[in-house]
Design a protein around this motif. Structure first.
Motif, mmCIF file in Angstrom:
data_model
loop_
_atom_site.group_PDB
_atom_site.id
_atom_site.type_symbol
_atom_site.label_atom_id
_atom_site.label_comp_id
_atom_site.label_asym_id
_atom_site.label_seq_id
_atom_site.Cartn_x
_atom_site.Cartn_y
_atom_site.Cartn_z
ATOM 1 N N VAL A 146 0.556 -1.153 -0.013
ATOM 2 C CA VAL A 146 -0.086 0.213 0.142
ATOM 3 C C VAL A 146 0.614 1.146 -0.304
ATOM 4 N N ALA A 147 1.929 1.484 1.136
ATOM 5 C CA ALA A 147 2.687 2.512 0.828
ATOM 6 C C ALA A 147 3.627 2.857 -0.187
ATOM 7 N N ALA A 148 4.008 1.279 -1.374
ATOM 8 C CA ALA A 148 4.557 1.277 -2.340
ATOM 9 C C ALA A 148 4.072 1.821 -3.320
ATOM 10 N N LEU A 149 2.552 1.715 -3.068
ATOM 11 C CA LEU A 149 2.042 2.366 -4.524
ATOM 12 C C LEU A 149 1.164 3.703 -4.485
ATOM 13 N N THR A 150 1.611 4.354 -3.469
ATOM 14 C CA THR A 150 1.123 5.503 -3.080
ATOM 15 C C THR A 150 2.218 6.251 -3.210
ATOM 16 N N CYS A 151 3.307 5.903 -2.816
ATOM 17 C CA CYS A 151 4.477 6.630 -3.203
ATOM 18 C C CYS A 151 4.736 6.585 -4.815
ATOM 19 N N LEU A 152 4.357 5.577 -5.523
ATOM 20 C CA LEU A 152 4.691 5.752 -6.990
ATOM 21 C C LEU A 152 3.127 6.494 -7.540
ATOM 22 N N GLN A 153 2.597 6.029 -6.597
ATOM 23 C CA GLN A 153 1.529 7.019 -7.642
ATOM 24 C C GLN A 153 2.167 8.449 -7.278
ATOM 25 N N ARG A 154 2.378 9.235 -6.105
ATOM 26 C CA ARG A 154 3.042 10.574 -6.235
ATOM 27 C C ARG A 154 3.874 10.135 -7.412
ATOM 28 N N ALA A 155 4.531 10.219 -7.608
ATOM 29 C CA ALA A 155 5.479 10.291 -8.332
ATOM 30 C C ALA A 155 5.138 10.373 -9.642
ATOM 31 N N VAL A 156 4.109 9.721 -10.257
ATOM 32 C CA VAL A 156 2.942 9.525 -11.389
ATOM 33 C C VAL A 156 2.694 11.199 -11.282
ATOM 34 N N TRP A 157 1.680 11.827 -9.819
ATOM 35 C CA TRP A 157 1.563 12.522 -10.576
ATOM 36 C C TRP A 157 2.523 14.006 -10.185
ATOM 37 N N SER A 158 3.365 14.194 -9.475
ATOM 38 C CA SER A 158 4.582 14.513 -9.374
ATOM 39 C C SER A 158 5.311 14.960 -11.285
ATOM 40 N N ALA A 159 5.432 14.106 -12.093
ATOM 41 C CA ALA A 159 5.299 14.263 -13.128
ATOM 42 C C ALA A 159 4.585 13.836 -14.035
ATOM 43 N N PRO A 160 3.254 13.541 -14.805
ATOM 44 C CA PRO A 160 2.578 13.118 -15.049
ATOM 45 C C PRO A 160 3.456 13.064 -16.373
ATOM 46 N N LEU A 161 4.388 13.248 -17.237
ATOM 47 C CA LEU A 161 4.632 13.068 -18.820
ATOM 48 C C LEU A 161 6.027 12.075 -18.714
ATOM 49 N N SER A 162 6.048 11.604 -17.422
ATOM 50 C CA SER A 162 7.520 10.559 -17.021
ATOM 51 C C SER A 162 7.032 9.086 -17.238
ATOM 52 N N ALA A 163 7.995 8.735 -18.295
ATOM 53 C CA ALA A 163 7.130 7.810 -18.864
ATOM 54 C C ALA A 163 8.190 6.422 -18.154
ATOM 55 N N ARG A 164 9.265 6.854 -17.120
ATOM 56 C CA ARG A 164 10.161 5.864 -15.868
ATOM 57 C C ARG A 164 8.691 5.999 -14.712
ATOM 58 N N ALA A 165 8.314 6.948 -14.693
ATOM 59 C CA ALA A 165 7.422 6.221 -13.446
ATOM 60 C C ALA A 165 6.074 5.428 -13.512
ATOM 61 N N ALA A 166 5.889 6.010 -14.973
ATOM 62 C CA ALA A 166 4.740 5.273 -15.437
ATOM 63 C C ALA A 166 4.687 4.011 -15.385
ATOM 64 N N HIS A 167 6.359 3.789 -15.367
ATOM 65 C CA HIS A 167 6.588 2.255 -16.098
ATOM 66 C C HIS A 167 6.472 1.317 -14.705
ATOM 67 N N ASN A 168 7.005 2.717 -14.172
ATOM 68 C CA ASN A 168 7.809 1.729 -12.288
ATOM 69 C C ASN A 168 6.053 1.731 -11.681
ATOM 70 N N LEU A 169 5.266 2.697 -12.047
ATOM 71 C CA LEU A 169 3.614 2.116 -11.507
ATOM 72 C C LEU A 169 2.737 1.142 -11.769
ATOM 73 N N GLY A 170 3.178 0.468 -12.987
ATOM 74 C CA GLY A 170 2.950 -0.482 -13.783
ATOM 75 C C GLY A 170 3.621 -1.628 -13.308
ATOM 76 N N LEU A 171 4.576 -2.208 -13.421
ATOM 77 C CA LEU A 171 5.289 -3.142 -12.539
ATOM 78 C C LEU A 171 4.614 -3.309 -11.304
ATOM 79 N N ALA A 172 4.305 -2.416 -10.610
ATOM 80 C CA ALA A 172 3.980 -2.390 -8.842
ATOM 81 C C ALA A 172 2.657 -2.753 -9.116
#
Length: 441
Positions: free
Chosen positions: A274-300
Motif C-alpha cells: 500500500v505504501a509502495a503504490l502510494t509513493c509510485l502514484q505520487r511520482a506519477v502525479w509529480s511528473a505526468p509525462l515521465s515514462a519511467r514513473a508510469a513504467h514503475n507504477l505499472g510494474l508495481a
C-alpha cells in the motif's frame, strides 16, 4: 561585488560630499535594505544632477534582484554612458540579458566586457561558456570553460567545464575535470555530488561512495547525493539504509520524482504494497509525462495482481517512450493475464525492440510455450541459450531457461538442437556489481 569609482563633478568639495556616501549605499544594499537603498540613491542623484554613477549601478542591482531586468538594464546603460571604459556595468547588462533568455545578446555583451578588462576575468569566461551552452554551442562553451579554469575560476569553472564535457559525451574528460577541481579547491556539496554520480555511472562504486558521503557530510539535505547513495544501497539490498536516504532526499526536495519512485520500489521489495503504490502514484502525479514513473507504477500494479490498472499505466509509458522493450514486455504480461489475444503481438514487439536481450526473449519463449506453439518456443529458447553463451552468465536467467526446457521435454518436445548444458552461471554472491544511476532501480 566590485564597486566602481564615482565621478560626480570637477568640484573636489562637491565630489567628496556626495561620493563619501557610497559606503552607506553599499552597506544598505548588502544588508538587503533595498527600499532605503533606493531612497538614498534617488537623493544622491538629485544632488548630483542625475550623474551619480554608483547610484545608477546600485539601483540596477536592486532592480535585477527583484526580477525587474528591463529597468535594471536602463540603470546599467546610464552607468555605461557616464563612463564607457568600466566593464562592470557591461557585465551586469550581459547578466540581465541572460536572465531574460536573450543569450546571443548576452554573449556579445560579455565579449565587449572582456575587451575592456585589463586582465583575464574568470567570471566573464564562465558566463561566456554558459551562454554558448544555452545557444547549443557546446564545443565553444568548453573552450571558454577551459579559459576560465586557466584564469583561476576555482570550483565554479572546474564544475562548469566538467558539466560541458559530460554534455559533449567526453565522460573521461569530465571525470578528470572533477578530479582537478576537487584536488585544487575546497568544493561544495553540489560539485561533490555530481562527481560522485559520475563515478557511479562509470562503475567505480568505492570512489563514488566517498564523494557522495563527503557531499552529505557537508550538506545533509543534498538530495542528489542522497539519491545516488540510496541507489547503491538498493543495489546491495540494504533496504533500510536506502529508505533512510530516500526519506532524507524527499525532506529536502518533496517533489523529486526519482525519490518517490525509488522509495516506492524499495517499499515494494519490503512487501509494503500500500505504501509502495502510494509513493509510485505520487511520482506519477509529480511528473505526468515521465515514462519511467508510469513504467514503475505499472510494474508495481502488475506485482499486486491488478493487470487492468497496470495495463493503463504501461500503455501511458509506452506512448511516452515507444521503443522501451521492457515496457512493451510488461504490457504483454498484463494482456496475457487479462486473457487478451493481443499479448502475442506485444511479446513479439518487445523481442523485435531488443533481439539481443535474454530476459525479453525468454519471456516470449514462455508465452509461446503456454499458448501451444512449442516449435516457436524451442526456437526462442535456442536464441536465449546462444545469448547467454555470448554474454556474462546470469544465474536467474539460466535457471529459468533450464526450467522452461524441462517443461518442454516433459511435454514431449524434441530438444536435440539445443545445447546439453546451459552456460555456467555464477552464484549470486559472485555476480559482478551492475551500474546504477541515481534515479534508476
Amino acid at each position: 561585488m566590485r564597486r566602481p569609482s564615482v565621478f560626480v563633478g570637477k568640484d573636489p568639495e562637491k565630489e567628496f560630499r556626495y561620493g563619501s556616501r557610497n559606503w552607506l549605499l553599499h552597506a544598505r544594499y548588502v544588508r538587503g535594505e533595498h527600499s532605503m537603498c533606493l531612497d538614498l540613491a534617488d537623493d544622491l542623484q538629485k544632488n548630483a544632477d542625475n550623474t551619480h554613477r554608483y547610484a545608477h549601478y546600485v539601483k540596477g542591482l536592486v532592480y535585477a534582484d527583484a526580477g525587474r531586468h528591463q529597468e535594471a538594464l536602463e540603470r546599467f546603460h546610464s552607468c555605461i554612458r557616464l563612463q564607457p571604459s568600466d566593464p562592470e556595468p557591461l557585465k551586469q547588462v550581459a547578466k540581465s540579458l541572460s536572465c531574460q533568455g536573450r543569450y546571443q545578446l548576452s554573449l556579445e555583451a560579455y565579449l565587449e566586457a572582456d575587451k575592456l578588462t585589463k586582465h583575464p576575468d574568470s567570471d566573464i569566461y564562465c558566463a561566456l561558456a554558459e551562454c554558448a551552452s544555452n545557444l547549443g554551442q557546446i564545443e565553444r562553451g568548453v573552450e571558454w570553460a577551459r579559459a576560465a579554469v586557466q584564469a583561476g575560476g576555482g570550483e565554479r569553472a572546474g564544475a562548469l567545464l566538467a558539466r560541458l564535457l559530460l554534455a559533449s559525451g567526453d565522460t573521461i574528460g569530465a571525470s578528470e575535470a572533477y578530479d582537478q577541481a576537487i584536488t585544487m579547491h575546497a568544493c561544495g556539496a553540489d560539485t561533490l555530488a555530481a562527481a560522485g554520480a559520475l563515478r557511479l555511472r562509470a562503475g567505480a562504486p568505492r570512489e563514488a561512495f566517498q564523494l557522495l558521503g563527503a557531499a552529505l557530510a557537508q550538506q545533509p539535505s543534498q538530495h542528489a547525493a542522497a539519491l545516488a547513495l540510496a541507489a547503491m544501497m538498493l543495489q546491495h539490498r540494504d533496504l533500510d539504509a536506502a529508505l533512510a536516504r530516500l526519506k532524507a532526499a524527499l525532506s529536502a526536495h518533496p517533489t523529486c520524482v526519482a525519490a518517490h519512485s525509488n522509495l516506492g520500489l524499495a517499499l515494494m521489495a519490503k512487501k509494503k504494497y500500500v505504501a509502495a503504490l502510494t509513493c509510485l502514484q505520487r511520482a506519477v502525479w509529480s511528473a505526468p509525462l515521465s515514462a519511467r514513473a508510469a513504467h514503475n507504477l505499472g510494474l508495481a500494479l502488475l506485482l499486486c495482481r491488478r493487470p487492468a490498472s497496470a495495463f493503463c499505466r504501461l500503455a501511458t509509458a509506452a506512448a511516452l517512450q515507444p521503443r522501451q522493450p521492457y515496457t512493451v514486455l510488461l504490457i504483454g504480461i498484463a494482456l496475457e493475464r487479462l486473457g487478451d489475444a493481443r499479448a502475442d503481438a506485444a511479446y513479439a514487439r518487445a523481442a523485435a525492440l531488443a533481439p539481443g536481450d535474454a530476459l525479453v526473449r525468454l519471456n516470449r519463449a514462455g508465452r509461446l510455450a503456454r499458448s501451444g506453439h512449442a516449435g516457436k518456443a524451442v526456437e526462442e529458447a535456442r536464441a536465449v541459450a546462444e545469448i547467454l553463451q555470448r554474454e556474462k552468465p546470469d544465474a536467474q536467467l539460466s535457471s529459468s531457461l533450464a526450467t522452461l526446457l524441462a517443461l518442454l521435454r516433459d511435454a514431449g518436445v524434441q530438444l536435440s538442437d539445443l545445447p546439453d548444458h546451459l552456460p555456467c552461471a555464477n552464484t549470486p554472491d559472485d555476480l559482478p556489481e551492475d551500474d546504477m544511476t541515481a534515479d534508476e532501480v
